[in-house]
Scaffold this active site. Structure first.
Site, PDB file in Angstrom:
ATOM      1  N   ASP A 233       0.819  -1.215   0.000  1.00 48.53           N
ATOM      2  CA  ASP A 233       0.000   0.000   0.000  1.00 48.53           C
ATOM      3  C   ASP A 233       0.854   1.267   0.000  1.00 48.53           C
ATOM      4  O   ASP A 233       1.898   1.317   0.643  1.00 48.53           O
ATOM      5  CB  ASP A 233      -0.868  -0.032   1.267  1.00 48.53           C
ATOM      6  CG  ASP A 233      -1.779   1.162   1.379  1.00 48.53           C
ATOM      7  OD1 ASP A 233      -2.651   1.301   0.514  1.00 48.53           O
ATOM      8  OD2 ASP A 233      -1.610   1.955   2.328  1.00 48.53           O
ATOM      9  N   GLU A 301       1.143  -0.373  -4.994  1.00 50.50           N
ATOM     10  CA  GLU A 301       0.193   0.691  -5.255  1.00 50.50           C
ATOM     11  C   GLU A 301       0.878   2.040  -5.141  1.00 50.50           C
ATOM     12  O   GLU A 301       1.426   2.374  -4.091  1.00 50.50           O
ATOM     13  CB  GLU A 301      -0.963   0.671  -4.244  1.00 50.50           C
ATOM     14  CG  GLU A 301      -1.982   1.766  -4.515  1.00 50.50           C
ATOM     15  CD  GLU A 301      -2.624   2.351  -3.259  1.00 50.50           C
ATOM     16  OE1 GLU A 301      -1.974   2.444  -2.211  1.00 50.50           O
ATOM     17  OE2 GLU A 301      -3.799   2.739  -3.364  1.00 50.50           O
TER      18      GLU A 301
END
Ligand SMILES: *[C@@H]1O[C@H](CO)[C@@H](O)[C@H](O)[C@H]1NC(C)=O
Ligand SMILES: *[C@@H]1O[C@H](CO)[C@@H](O)[C@H](O)[C@H]1NC(C)=O
Ligand SMILES: *[C@@H]1O[C@H](CO)[C@@H](O)[C@H](O)[C@H]1NC(C)=O
Ligand SMILES: *[C@@H]1O[C@H](CO)[C@@H](O)[C@H](O)[C@H]1NC(C)=O
Ligand SMILES: *[C@@H]1O[C@H](CO)[C@@H](O)[C@H](O)[C@H]1NC(C)=O
Ligand SMILES: CC(=O)N[C@H]1CO[C@H](CO)[C@@H](O)[C@@H]1O
Length: 617
Positions: A233, A301
């Site tokens: 993330d 990401e």
């Protein structure tokens, strides 16, 4: 006997000639790793399936629905965070990285999920959030209390009160539009956080490398439990410039309280963040080598420019990074008003920036938990065409749960029902501009009162009223459904080598209204995808797509797959590729081959057989 042998040899030779179109593989790569060309399905665990009627999806629920993923044909699934968390930011605020959040079940449930998935040959990828943890994590509590060894786990700076106002270390603004510094009375200092104040950023500049090691240990812990990889993330936020220089507004006069008004160069996309991923990759590769040689994959990401994005792949053959750096081009740069040239640009830019050394794979993301759903963004007429496009481009395709049945945003969620912190920080008149709840509603399994998400419960977010019409049960067995389209696309990807390894060339045709691309491997039929972005039907000349040498061998086009609105159906064949009419918003995949060659080959076969028969009997 002699004539028999000669005849057989002749027959075999001619038969081989006859099937040459099908059997020659030009690709040198026999060893394709499990994740390459895969299709990955993102599950938002809170909304997938509730097994205990508490209104929140859970791990046992996911396990009970693995067959759905198997039916669809995907390679594996990545789960949004399922770790112990106060849930200030949907679980992206982790209190304990090695413990499953009790609302989702237990560590044992997760291990059971791994085992059941393995039986079905489905891979499980977990979310990994290294940039920050929860302010309730023991590390932060220790750091705030200056427990020896933990003082520098986070970034602390003095922020004294002067003239009744706290003087912050600099002007940095967090992603959620608050100052990036918050005061903690326990330590009488401010700490840095790139997201909410409940998500302190972990300091990865510790001289003894302790925090980095903690994170690698988390990866090892889950690999030991049986996970197949990680989705990392907010990776481009991991490091901040150590000089703490003030950010400069993009233009003078812009609101200084908004994150988006700065280029944020001191807090985003720093070199060191890439280096962290390269070392995580090395860690995973080492682990894989020592544990059965099964690759553990990294997905990353980061919302950034394409040249920045493709650096996540790595530096060279020995210094590699992410296997799948998410490509958000179709989410961030394309809208319902985009033209064929915009699509071509997104595809070409990614392909053009991919480093060649990694045997890297492109990837295409059409939706996720942060963005409006595919069907809502592009409309009922077009979303299936987009799916056809992404599944026939080279590399990995990503599906967001519900996309495979054409789920839509639930825009009827009231202010009282709103859960997304990004919206809750606003107010009842403007929350819809911020909320991501509409794309996170319960999966629509069937037409029972709660869409099959649970039997009887108060769902954490309301089920979309569309569930009576859009659900898995209704689409199962309906060959015209979106679910069937996704299944057929995934099956086609597995069947056609040209979709796995073939080259790509893209074109804009039909006066800018049709995005077209060709996939090719030498001596095989090509596959051509056409996406009509216009509501009007278009007549195209497929020969425009091929280079001059090639055209003469391309004389026949057969439809492999189309969106349901198209009048062209699987098996429709055109013997004249110079004039093919596709309907408005059609997405159509053709196999383009040489009618001549196949006809000639068939003739050879018949002749050879005749010769063989004649000489034997
Ligand atoms: C995380 O949870 C596990 C299991 O409950 C526990 O043993 C461990 O100490 C916890 N770790 C932290 C950092 O709180
Ligand atoms: C893994 O593969 C490498 C090279 O392919 C080989 O040298 C090594 O022995 C393998 N290790 C295991 C544990 O199978
Ligand atoms: C790969 O890049 C790294 C970092 O620039 C460098 O140290 C290393 O020597 C390179 N390796 C090869 C094989 O080129
Ligand atoms: C809600 O927020 C908007 C934008 O910040 C503001 O203009 C509006 O006055 C607020 N409304 C209420 C009822 O507080
Ligand atoms: C597909 O198209 C046919 C013909 O227009 C229509 O009858 C059918 O309902 C459509 N299927 C779906 C799932 O919309
Ligand atoms: C109705 C509609 O959106 N039509 C669009 C079709 O695509 C072309 C270009 O690709 C646009 O110009 C039209 O507006």
């Amino acid at each position: 006997m002699k004539t028999l042998t000669i005849s057989l040899v002749l027959f075999l030779a001619l038969a081989a000639q006859a099937t040459v179109v099908d059997i020659i593989k030009t690709d040198e790569r026999d060893n394709v790793d499990w994740w390459e060309n895969g299709v990955f399905y993102q599950i938002y665990p809170r909304s997938f399936k509730d097994s205990n009627n508490d209104g929140t999806g859970d791990i046992k629920g996911i396990t009970s629905k693995l067959q759905h993923l198997k039916d669809l044909g995907v390679t594996g699934t990545w789960l949004s965070p399922i770790f112990d968390s106060p849930m200030v930011d949907g679980g992206y605020d982790i209190r304990n990285y090695t413990k499953v959040n009790s609302i989702y079940g237990s560590n044992d449930d997760l291990v059971e999920l791994f085992a059941e998935a393995k039986k079905l040959d489905l891979k499980i990828i977990l979310d990994f959030v290294p940039n920050h943890c929860s302010n309730q994590h023991q590390w932060f509590i220790n750091s705030a209390n200056r427990v020896p060894g933990y003082e520098d786990y986070f970034t602390w700076r003095a922020c004294p009160v002067e003239n009744g106002k706290r003087r912050l270390p600099n002007n940095w603004i967090a992603v959620f539009n608050t100052p990036m510094w918050s005061y903690d009375p326990r330590r009488d200092e401010c700490y840095l956080h790139q997201f909410t104040k409940e998500q302190p950023d972990i300091n990865f500049r510790m001289e003894n490398g302790k925090t980095k090691q903690e994170m690698l240990d988390v990866l090892t812990f889950w690999m030991d439990q049986g996970v197949n990889g990680f989705r990392v993330d907010a990776i481009n936020h991991m490091f901040e410039s150590p000089a703490y220089t003030n950010q400069v507004l993009l233009e003078e006069g812009l609101d200084p309280n908004l994150y988006g008004n700065y280029d944020n160069r001191y807090t985003r996309d720093l070199r060191e963040s890439y280096e962290f991923i390269y070392s995580a990759r090395e860690h995973l590769d080492k682990y894989a080598k020592a544990n059965g040689n099964v690759t553990r994959v990294l997905m990353t990401e980061a919302y950034a420019t394409i040249p920045q994005q493709t650096q996540w792949y790595g530096v060279n053959d020995t210094l590699r990074g992410s296997h799948i750096p998410f490509n958000f081009g179709f989410i961030a740069d394309i809208t319902a008003n985009s033209k064929a040239e915009d699509f071509k640009k997104v595809v070409d830019e990614w392909m053009g920036n991919m480093p060649s050394f990694t045997m890297g794979q492109a990837n295409w993301v059409l939706g996720n938990h942060d963005r409006s759903r595919l069907r809502s963004r592009y409309g009922d007429d077009r979303y299936e065409g987009l799916a056809i496009m992404s599944m026939t481009l080279p590399g990995v395709a990503i599906i967001y749960y519900g996309e495979e049945i054409g789920m839509v945003d639930n825009n009827d969620i009231t202010w009282e029902e709103t859960e997304d912190p990004q919206a809750c920080q606003s107010n009842s008149s403007v929350y819809k501009d911020f909320t991501r709840d509409p794309v996170r509603t319960p999966m629509q399994w069937d037409d029972s009162p709660l869409g099959g998400f649970c039997e009887s419960c108060k769902t954490w977010l309301p089920v979309s009223p569309s569930f009576t019409d859009i659900n898995v049960k209704k689409q199962t067995g309906d060959e015209t459904s979106t679910f069937a389209l996704y299944k057929n696309l995934i099956a086609l990807r597995k069947e056609k080598d040209v979709l796995k390894f073939g080259g790509l060339s893209t074109k804009v045709i039909a006066d800018g209204d049709v995005f077209a691309f060709e996939r090719t491997i030498k001596d095989n039929p090509s596959i051509v995808t056409l996406l009509n972005l216009s509501k009007d039907s278009k007549t195209v000349n497929l020969a425009d797509l091929f280079n001059a040498d090639d055209v003469s061998s391309k004389t026949k086009a057969t439809v492999l797959i189309s969106n349901n609105r198209s009048e062209l159906k699987k098996g429709n064949t055109f013997s004249n590729i110079n004039s093919i009419t596709i309907g408005g918003y059609d997405g159509v995949v053709f196999e383009v081959s040489s009618a001549m060659r196949i006809a000639t080959s068939a003739l050879y076969l018949v002749a050879a057989f005749w010769v063989a028969v004649k000489f034997v009997f």
